[in-house]
Design an enzyme around this catalytic site. Sequence first.
Site, PDB file in Angstrom:
ATOM      1  N   HIS A 207       0.868  -1.196   0.000  1.00  0.00           N
ATOM      2  CA  HIS A 207       0.000   0.000   0.000  1.00  0.00           C
ATOM      3  C   HIS A 207       0.896   1.234   0.000  1.00  0.00           C
ATOM      4  CE1 HIS A 207      -3.833   2.129   1.418  1.00  0.00           C
ATOM      5  NE2 HIS A 207      -2.917   3.076   1.286  1.00  0.00           N
TER       6      HIS A 207
ATOM      7  N   HIS B 187       1.634   5.294  -1.649  1.00  0.00           N
ATOM      8  CA  HIS B 187       1.257   6.494  -2.410  1.00  0.00           C
ATOM      9  C   HIS B 187       2.527   7.091  -3.004  1.00  0.00           C
ATOM     10  CE1 HIS B 187      -2.852   6.607  -0.709  1.00  0.00           C
ATOM     11  NE2 HIS B 187      -2.255   6.079   0.353  1.00  0.00           N
ATOM     12  N   LEU B 188       2.562   7.163  -4.328  1.00  0.00           N
ATOM     13  CA  LEU B 188       3.761   7.691  -4.984  1.00  0.00           C
ATOM     14  C   LEU B 188       3.535   9.065  -5.598  1.00  0.00           C
ATOM     15  CD1 LEU B 188       5.256   4.522  -6.727  1.00  0.00           C
ATOM     16  CD2 LEU B 188       6.203   5.774  -4.787  1.00  0.00           C
ATOM     17  N   ARG B 189       2.258   9.506  -5.659  1.00  0.00           N
ATOM     18  CA  ARG B 189       1.934  10.814  -6.261  1.00  0.00           C
ATOM     19  C   ARG B 189       2.341  10.840  -7.734  1.00  0.00           C
ATOM     20  NH1 ARG B 189      -1.070  10.882  -1.910  1.00  0.00           N
ATOM     21  NH2 ARG B 189      -0.117  11.755  -0.049  1.00  0.00           N
TER      22      ARG B 189
ATOM     23  N   ASN C 100      -5.088   7.488  -5.831  1.00  0.00           N
ATOM     24  CA  ASN C 100      -5.787   8.733  -5.439  1.00  0.00           C
ATOM     25  C   ASN C 100      -5.019   9.979  -5.869  1.00  0.00           C
ATOM     26  OD1 ASN C 100      -3.814   8.105  -3.446  1.00  0.00           O
ATOM     27  ND2 ASN C 100      -4.901   9.270  -1.876  1.00  0.00           N
TER      28      ASN C 100
ATOM     29  N   LYS D  50      -9.265  -0.005  -5.919  1.00  0.00           N
ATOM     30  CA  LYS D  50      -9.279   0.579  -4.581  1.00  0.00           C
ATOM     31  C   LYS D  50     -10.548   1.391  -4.386  1.00  0.00           C
ATOM     32  CE  LYS D  50      -7.734   2.104  -0.611  1.00  0.00           C
ATOM     33  NZ  LYS D  50      -6.652   3.036  -0.342  1.00  0.00           N
TER      34      LYS D  50
ATOM     35  N   HIS E 266     -10.473   1.420   1.594  1.00  0.00           N
ATOM     36  CA  HIS E 266     -10.116   2.335   2.690  1.00  0.00           C
ATOM     37  C   HIS E 266     -11.296   2.310   3.656  1.00  0.00           C
ATOM     38  CE1 HIS E 266      -8.103   5.911   4.510  1.00  0.00           C
ATOM     39  NE2 HIS E 266      -9.302   5.988   5.049  1.00  0.00           N
TER      40      HIS E 266
ATOM     41  N   HIS F  29      -4.736  -0.754   5.482  1.00  0.00           N
ATOM     42  CA  HIS F  29      -4.140  -0.175   6.703  1.00  0.00           C
ATOM     43  C   HIS F  29      -5.104  -0.101   7.890  1.00  0.00           C
ATOM     44  CE1 HIS F  29      -5.707   3.584   5.085  1.00  0.00           C
ATOM     45  NE2 HIS F  29      -4.706   3.722   4.221  1.00  0.00           N
TER      46      HIS F  29
ATOM     47  N   ASP G 285       1.637   2.566   3.496  1.00  0.00           N
ATOM     48  CA  ASP G 285       0.801   3.757   3.383  1.00  0.00           C
ATOM     49  C   ASP G 285       1.661   5.013   3.398  1.00  0.00           C
ATOM     50  OD1 ASP G 285      -1.537   5.162   2.990  1.00  0.00           O
ATOM     51  OD2 ASP G 285      -1.942   5.386   5.130  1.00  0.00           O
TER      52      ASP G 285
ATOM     53  N   ALA H  93      -3.420  14.803   5.681  1.00  0.00           N
ATOM     54  CA  ALA H  93      -3.230  13.492   6.317  1.00  0.00           C
ATOM     55  C   ALA H  93      -2.259  12.661   5.495  1.00  0.00           C
ATOM     56  CB  ALA H  93      -4.566  12.777   6.419  1.00  0.00           C
TER      57      ALA H  93
HETATM   58  C1  NCD Z   1      -3.272   9.098   2.189  1.00  0.00           C
HETATM   59  C2  NCD Z   1      -2.794  10.122   1.165  1.00  0.00           C
HETATM   60  O1  NCD Z   1      -2.243  11.167   1.571  1.00  0.00           O
HETATM   61  O2  NCD Z   1      -2.948   9.887  -0.026  1.00  0.00           O
HETATM   62  N1  NCD Z   1      -3.289   9.713   3.472  1.00  0.00           N
HETATM   63  C3  NCD Z   1      -3.243   9.060   4.659  1.00  0.00           C
HETATM   64  O3  NCD Z   1      -3.359   9.723   5.688  1.00  0.00           O
HETATM   65  N2  NCD Z   1      -3.050   7.768   4.743  1.00  0.00           N
HETATM   66  C4  NCD Z   1      -4.588   8.576   1.769  1.00  0.00           C
HETATM   67  C5  NCD Z   1      -5.008   7.341   2.546  1.00  0.00           C
HETATM   68  O4  NCD Z   1      -4.468   6.257   2.343  1.00  0.00           O
HETATM   69  O5  NCD Z   1      -5.872   7.483   3.393  1.00  0.00           O
HETATM   70 ZN    ZN Z   2      -3.166   5.022   1.830  1.00  0.00          ZN
END
Ligand code: NCD
Ligand code: ZN
Length: 338
Positions: free
Chosen positions: A12, A14-16, A40, A96, A133, A167, A239, A255
């Site tokens: 899991h 996030h690479l943007r 996302n 997702k 999620h 997560h 995450d 977040a």
């Molecule tokens: C994640 C994000 O910033 O993309 N943020 C987080 O707090 N975990 C999104 C997510 O997985 O909820």
């Molecule tokens: Zn996440």
Amino acid sequence: MEISVRAPLDMHLHLRDGEMLRLVAPMSAADFAGAVVMPNLVPPVASVEAMQEYRGRVLAAGKEPEFYALMTLFFREYTEEELLRAKETPGFFGIKLYPAGVTTNSEQGVGNMASAEPTLRLMEQLGIPLLVHGESHGFVLDREEEFLPVYRSLAAKFPRLRICMEHISTAAAVKLLDEYENLCATITLHHLLLTLDDVMGDKLRPHLFCKPIAKREADREALLTAALGGHTRVMFGSDSAPHPREAKECCGCAAGIFSAPVALPRLAQLFALHGAVDKLQGFVSDNARRIYGLHVPEKKVTLRDEPMQVPESYRGFGQKVVPLDAGEELGWRVVERI
Ligand code: NCD
Ligand code: ZN
């Protein structure tokens, strides 16, 4: 002491995109054999074409030709034809689902679960994993527990659908795993380390703020017991969710905890501290490979109990991002990647 992990996976991540992707992707690609990449973005990755293009950018930014980038689509109502195309697309992993508006860039998520059912039925028939999620809009400490009935009803209605609780942060969610064979879960590093007191018990620590927020000590202990005890349906998912420093150190902090560069050393340290190094391989790779039937490229990462100085921030491509444990000295570091 040394620990070697074979084909570590971050289930899991996030690479943007753009400059941030170029800064952070090499860190995950260096330490991990592969990762499940979250969709996302703005706009979300919600078509096979967008997913293929994004995968190309991920691989280019990661600079590791062997990196096993497993891509996800953002849940919407998909046709059978779209799902069949996704299934045939190299690197496609699953879909997702975000309840609308519960976390970063989830505004286009699902508002009404009933409308999701035809797509879920097709996913079940086609063997496409569902990643969820699992938070509701309730009070922050209860959001995950309030969501558990949704997991229950999904798991019961779609018994052949592989559902991953992404997560998890509570003891109740760990317990739910025992009720349905088709549920599995990712657990982050930070939920194994932190409680809400660490986030805001003394000073408010924006870099420890994430969704779902870290909960009570009993929740952390239940997650630790699952991870260290070799629970076969939990997998490591960092995450890791980088946000520019100015989006964290401000009023209205975003977040997300950026943990990618410290994830493996910090996990090794934690498992060693608890005398559970023999369980690390299952948690960071074997469970995921077995659950999803993945064939991951060979990669061996060796860690040693020597100090690692974590930078105050990582900078590059005009970006500045503060990692978990910024400025701290960890007890373990990566010494070899082959
Ligand atoms: C994640 C994000 O910033 O993309 N943020 C987080 O707090 N975990 C999104 C997510 O997985 O909820
Ligand atoms: Zn996440």
